[in-house]
Design a protein around this motif. Structure first.
Motif, PDB file in Angstrom:
ATOM      1  N   LEU A   1       0.828  -1.208   0.000  1.00  0.00           N
ATOM      2  CA  LEU A   1       0.000   0.000   0.000  1.00  0.00           C
ATOM      3  C   LEU A   1       0.862   1.258   0.000  1.00  0.00           C
ATOM      4  CD1 LEU A   1      -2.726   1.501   0.343  1.00  0.00           C
ATOM      5  CD2 LEU A   1      -2.430   1.219   2.814  1.00  0.00           C
ATOM      6  N   LEU A   2       1.895   1.290   0.839  1.00  0.00           N
ATOM      7  CA  LEU A   2       2.734   2.482   0.948  1.00  0.00           C
ATOM      8  C   LEU A   2       3.528   2.719  -0.330  1.00  0.00           C
ATOM      9  CD1 LEU A   2       3.981   2.204   4.643  1.00  0.00           C
ATOM     10  CD2 LEU A   2       2.214   3.714   3.718  1.00  0.00           C
ATOM     11  N   ARG A   3       3.981   1.663  -0.966  1.00  0.00           N
ATOM     12  CA  ARG A   3       4.682   1.856  -2.241  1.00  0.00           C
ATOM     13  C   ARG A   3       3.746   2.478  -3.269  1.00  0.00           C
ATOM     14  NH1 ARG A   3       6.546  -3.435  -1.283  1.00  0.00           N
ATOM     15  NH2 ARG A   3       5.294  -4.235  -3.033  1.00  0.00           N
ATOM     16  N   ARG A   4       2.495   2.086  -3.218  1.00  0.00           N
ATOM     17  CA  ARG A   4       1.507   2.636  -4.153  1.00  0.00           C
ATOM     18  C   ARG A   4       1.244   4.111  -3.855  1.00  0.00           C
ATOM     19  NH1 ARG A   4      -2.204  -1.049  -6.493  1.00  0.00           N
ATOM     20  NH2 ARG A   4      -3.777  -0.072  -7.833  1.00  0.00           N
ATOM     21  N   ALA A   5       1.325   4.486  -2.584  1.00  0.00           N
ATOM     22  CA  ALA A   5       0.999   5.863  -2.177  1.00  0.00           C
ATOM     23  C   ALA A   5       2.197   6.796  -2.216  1.00  0.00           C
ATOM     24  CB  ALA A   5       0.416   5.852  -0.765  1.00  0.00           C
ATOM     25  N   ALA A   6       3.389   6.279  -2.483  1.00  0.00           N
ATOM     26  CA  ALA A   6       4.614   7.073  -2.350  1.00  0.00           C
ATOM     27  C   ALA A   6       4.594   8.331  -3.212  1.00  0.00           C
ATOM     28  CB  ALA A   6       5.835   6.214  -2.684  1.00  0.00           C
ATOM     29  N   ASP A   7       4.192   8.205  -4.471  1.00  0.00           N
ATOM     30  CA  ASP A   7       4.244   9.347  -5.388  1.00  0.00           C
ATOM     31  C   ASP A   7       3.472  10.554  -4.869  1.00  0.00           C
ATOM     32  OD1 ASP A   7       5.798   7.857  -7.012  1.00  0.00           O
ATOM     33  OD2 ASP A   7       4.399   7.756  -8.707  1.00  0.00           O
ATOM     34  N   ARG A   8       2.271  10.319  -4.341  1.00  0.00           N
ATOM     35  CA  ARG A   8       1.467  11.460  -3.902  1.00  0.00           C
ATOM     36  C   ARG A   8       1.812  11.893  -2.467  1.00  0.00           C
ATOM     37  NH1 ARG A   8      -4.257   8.708  -4.640  1.00  0.00           N
ATOM     38  NH2 ARG A   8      -3.022   7.499  -6.103  1.00  0.00           N
ATOM     39  N   ALA A   9       2.238  10.936  -1.622  1.00  0.00           N
ATOM     40  CA  ALA A   9       2.483  11.275  -0.213  1.00  0.00           C
ATOM     41  C   ALA A   9       3.758  12.077  -0.016  1.00  0.00           C
ATOM     42  CB  ALA A   9       2.535  10.001   0.632  1.00  0.00           C
ATOM     43  N   ILE A  10       4.819  11.744  -0.752  1.00  0.00           N
ATOM     44  CA  ILE A  10       6.112  12.405  -0.530  1.00  0.00           C
ATOM     45  C   ILE A  10       6.056  13.864  -0.968  1.00  0.00           C
ATOM     46  CG2 ILE A  10       8.583  12.336  -1.025  1.00  0.00           C
ATOM     47  CD1 ILE A  10       7.390  10.074   0.753  1.00  0.00           C
ATOM     48  N   GLY A  11       5.269  14.164  -1.957  1.00  0.00           N
ATOM     49  CA  GLY A  11       5.145  15.549  -2.412  1.00  0.00           C
ATOM     50  C   GLY A  11       4.099  16.349  -1.661  1.00  0.00           C
ATOM     51  N   ASP A  12       3.466  15.741  -0.664  1.00  0.00           N
ATOM     52  CA  ASP A  12       2.393  16.383   0.101  1.00  0.00           C
ATOM     53  C   ASP A  12       2.904  16.636   1.520  1.00  0.00           C
ATOM     54  OD1 ASP A  12       0.054  16.838   1.706  1.00  0.00           O
ATOM     55  OD2 ASP A  12      -1.159  15.917   0.123  1.00  0.00           O
ATOM     56  N   SER A  13       3.128  17.888   1.865  1.00  0.00           N
ATOM     57  CA  SER A  13       3.721  18.215   3.164  1.00  0.00           C
ATOM     58  C   SER A  13       2.857  17.753   4.326  1.00  0.00           C
ATOM     59  CB  SER A  13       3.966  19.726   3.267  1.00  0.00           C
ATOM     60  OG  SER A  13       2.746  20.447   3.100  1.00  0.00           O
ATOM     61  N   THR A  14       1.548  17.679   4.118  1.00  0.00           N
ATOM     62  CA  THR A  14       0.651  17.236   5.187  1.00  0.00           C
ATOM     63  C   THR A  14       0.705  15.725   5.374  1.00  0.00           C
ATOM     64  OG1 THR A  14      -0.844  19.076   4.699  1.00  0.00           O
ATOM     65  CG2 THR A  14      -1.736  17.267   5.999  1.00  0.00           C
ATOM     66  N   ALA A  15       0.835  14.980   4.289  1.00  0.00           N
ATOM     67  CA  ALA A  15       0.758  13.517   4.339  1.00  0.00           C
ATOM     68  C   ALA A  15       2.119  12.849   4.542  1.00  0.00           C
ATOM     69  CB  ALA A  15       0.127  12.990   3.053  1.00  0.00           C
TER      70      ALA A  15
END
Length: 273
Positions: free
Chosen positions: A54-68
């Motif tokens: 799940l986290l590998r799938r979310a990496a692209d959007r989460a790393i560029g999101d200061s809140t997430a």
């Protein structure tokens, strides 16, 4: 948020992880909603494999999101498998992602217990990202937790061809001084021995060489430097000062003989010799 409430009622690990992935893909959450989803996943999914997927799938959007981003690494820190954690942090530090995620990933990486997995992650990060400022600090702090001298040297050696800035070279040499194996330390120093490196980090290089307890290995390092072209007299004098820590007459004589064969001895250099 109502979807997340429904997911919280699901049992097992596979089914919630499937719903989390569908939620990420279809709802495309951002900001606080994405952070809440990642935090809940970290709490709810016990399977290292499912959470890592799940986290590998979310990496692209989460790393560029200061809140997430913090929620992403908090969730990652709950992964017990060194292999799965390395995969997740590798996804978070892909070269196409913002560099702002590198330092937090490195801080999270210190919980990886396997020297091989941690070293492999550090090699990968060192090849893809510049080691500047906080990233440099976090990188070498993570490296300091690698206990294997072989793996420690493997990480440092991977940097030698692409690193040229004095601050990072200095940090590399300081890190090498903590390698307990004389052979591994010597191998690294021989591998990094280039004229521009020696001239730019002269004091640190020879101080690191002096931490080598084996006279044979120290002689190998100093001889590798002697063979370099266009060395300044200051560097040769520093080399001669370092050679005085060699206890073996044979090994010391070998260094001095090669210095005399390769370089002109005059003035202060001759006195040092």
């Amino acid at each position: 948020s109502s979807v997340l409430n429904e997911i919280s009622l699901l049992e097992s690990d596979y089914v919630p992880s499937l719903y989390f992935r569908l939620f990420l893909d279809q709802a495309n959450p951002r900001g606080t909603l994405l952070a809440n989803a990642l935090a809940q996943a970290g709490r709810q999914i016990d399977s290292d494999h499912e959470l890592a997927k799940l986290l590998r799938r979310a990496a692209d959007r989460a790393i560029g999101d200061s809140t997430a981003q913090n929620a992403y690494f908090d969730a990652a820190s709950s992964i017990g498998s060194d292999f799965e954690l390395r995969q997740v942090l590798g996804a978070a530090t892909h070269e196409t992602l913002p560099a702002t995620g590198v330092a937090p990933a490195l801080r999270t990486a210190t919980s990886i217990g396997s020297d091989f997995e941690l070293a492999s992650l550090l090699v990968d990060i060192g090849e893809k990202h510049m080691l500047n400022g906080t990233v440099r600090t976090a990188f070498f702090e993570a490296l300091s937790s690698v206990e294997s001298d072989f793996e420690h040297r493997r990480v440092l050696a991977s940097l030698t061809k692409r690193v040229s800035d004095p601050a990072t070279l200095d940090a590399m040499l300081a890190s090498a001084s903590r390698i307990e194996s004389d052979f591994e330390c010597a191998q690294f120093l021989i591998g990094i021995a280039r004229p521009e490196v020696i001239e730019g980090t002269r004091n640190r290089f020879f101080e690191t060489a002096k931490t080598i307890g084996s006279d044979h290995e120290q002689r190998r390092v100093l001889t590798a430097v002697v063979e370099l072209p266009n060395l300044s007299s200051e560097t040769l004098r520093a080399l001669l000062r370092a050679s005085t820590s060699i206890g073996s007459d044979y090994e010391l004589a070998s260094v001095l003989t090669r210095v005399a064969e390769r370089h002109t001895l005059q003035g202060p250099l001759r006195n040092a010799y």
